[in-house]
Design an enzyme around this catalytic site. Structure first.
Site, PDB file in Angstrom:
ATOM      1  N   THR A 191      -4.215  -0.277   3.426  1.00 25.96           N
ATOM      2  CA  THR A 191      -3.964  -1.204   4.531  1.00 25.96           C
ATOM      3  C   THR A 191      -3.294  -0.433   5.664  1.00 25.96           C
ATOM      4  OG1 THR A 191      -1.908  -1.891   3.430  1.00 25.96           O
ATOM      5  CG2 THR A 191      -3.851  -3.281   3.104  1.00 25.96           C
ATOM      6  N   LYS A 217      -2.080   2.635  -3.244  1.00 29.39           N
ATOM      7  CA  LYS A 217      -1.886   2.365  -1.820  1.00 29.39           C
ATOM      8  C   LYS A 217      -0.483   1.820  -1.631  1.00 29.39           C
ATOM      9  CE  LYS A 217      -1.940  -1.113   0.144  1.00 29.39           C
ATOM     10  NZ  LYS A 217      -0.835  -2.062   0.591  1.00 29.39           N
ATOM     11  N   THR A 228       5.306  -3.237  -2.391  1.00 32.20           N
ATOM     12  CA  THR A 228       3.997  -3.600  -1.863  1.00 32.20           C
ATOM     13  C   THR A 228       3.044  -2.441  -2.082  1.00 32.20           C
ATOM     14  OG1 THR A 228       4.929  -5.036  -0.194  1.00 32.20           O
ATOM     15  CG2 THR A 228       2.716  -4.294   0.190  1.00 32.20           C
TER      16      THR A 228
END
Length: 312
Positions: A191, A217, A228
């Site tokens: 992202t 990621k 996250t």
């Protein structure tokens, strides 16, 4: 999606790190290129991950949020694949995390579907329905049970996941799966990352050499309890699920869960280990197996640390 002939890892040069680009759709439907300069913490070159028996990878641009880039990953796993996982401890976990938690107890996996651009978090019943639809479409394409499909999503929160964009291309993904493609897989789940995160290592279990490949990621909201990020580890070690779970939990405890960037945790974080053992099965007791590999626990912890530091 065209298939390419796999080249032995020993003959492949380590690929250089190149910037990732983002084209985000505006409300008018136009796209705008978003430059993403590479982090100064990025390695000078990326690991060349070898193919793993029993794992086929495919990526595709479904247009979930980004334009002109792949944003869906399908990992097709051979029958008999054992699964282990650890997840965010947030009380507001996303629909995909809830799905994976509920099905992890079955200990087997036939597929992993991961998308970027939409986290499918804070989406209520609609989010849970979206996960079921994605899992059902993968199960239909692979002739397996939906509970054997693990699902992960990352991206913006609070927006419904357009699951139809994933389900309509699932059959294409299943047919396109190939043994290589680890870099494409790592890029498809990014992202705000500025470079793909990958790692590979080899270890000895008894007299058998095994390989571990991992992709991850994550850049912001890095805090203990997985933060996250998404991380997926695959190995050809023939380990039973309980042993794998103990190794994974220990490895993550001393690597991913010891690092904080900004103090924020997350709603959308799984770390899954999905082996399909082609090596002969380990015949010793569970505790003995754990002792043999780390050796085993230490090897996996070191591997997790390498993958984690590349997720900054």
């Amino acid at each position: 999606m065209a298939k390419t002939r796999a080249v032995p890892a020993s003959r492949r040069a380590r690929p250089a790190v190149r910037p990732l680009t983002r084209r985000v759709a505006s409300k008018s439907g136009s796209t705008k290129a978003a430059p993403t300069p590479v982090s100064p913490l990025a390695p000078k070159s990326l690991a060349a991950l070898p193919p793993l028996a029993g794992v086929r990878l495919a990526t595709i641009a479904a247009g979930i949020r980004y334009r002109d880039r792949d944003d869906v990953l399908l990992a097709v796993l051979a029958p008999g694949t054992q699964a282990a996982g650890v997840f965010t401890r947030s009380k507001t976990a996303s629909a995909s995390v809830e799905w994976c938690r509920a099905n992890l107890g079955k200990r087997t996996a036939r597929a992993l579907v991961a998308n970027s651009g939409n986290a499918n978090a804070f989406t209520g019943a609609a989010g849970r329905d979206a996960v079921r639809e994605v899992a059902a479409s993968a199960a239909a394409a692979l002739d397996c049970h939906a509970s054997e499909v693990f699902v992960a999503s990352t991206g913006v929160i609070g927006e419904p996941l357009p699951s139809h964009k994933i389900t309509k291309i699932m059959a294409t993904l299943a047919e396109a799966g190939a043994a290589g493609g680890w870099r494409a897989a790592a890029e498809a789940i990014t992202t705000t990352d500025t470079f793909p995160k990958m790692a590979t290592a080899r270890a000895m279990i008894e007299d058998h050499r095994v390989t571990i490949n991992g992709i991850a990621k994550g850049s912001g909201m890095i805090a203990p309890d997985m933060a996250t990020l998404l991380a997926f580890v695959f190995t050809d070690a023939n380990l039973p699920a309980p042993v794998l779970q103990e190794l994974l939990s220990s490895g993550v405890r001393n690597s991913f869960n010891t690092i904080t960037v900004d103090g924020d945790t997350s709603t959308t974080t799984p770390f899954s280990s999905l082996p399909r053992g082609k090596a002969p099965p380990i015949r010793k007791s569970q505790k003995r197996v754990i002792g043999v590999w780390g050796t085993s626990a230490r090897n996996l912890t070191i591997f997790c640390l390498i993958l984690r530091f590349r997720s900054s």
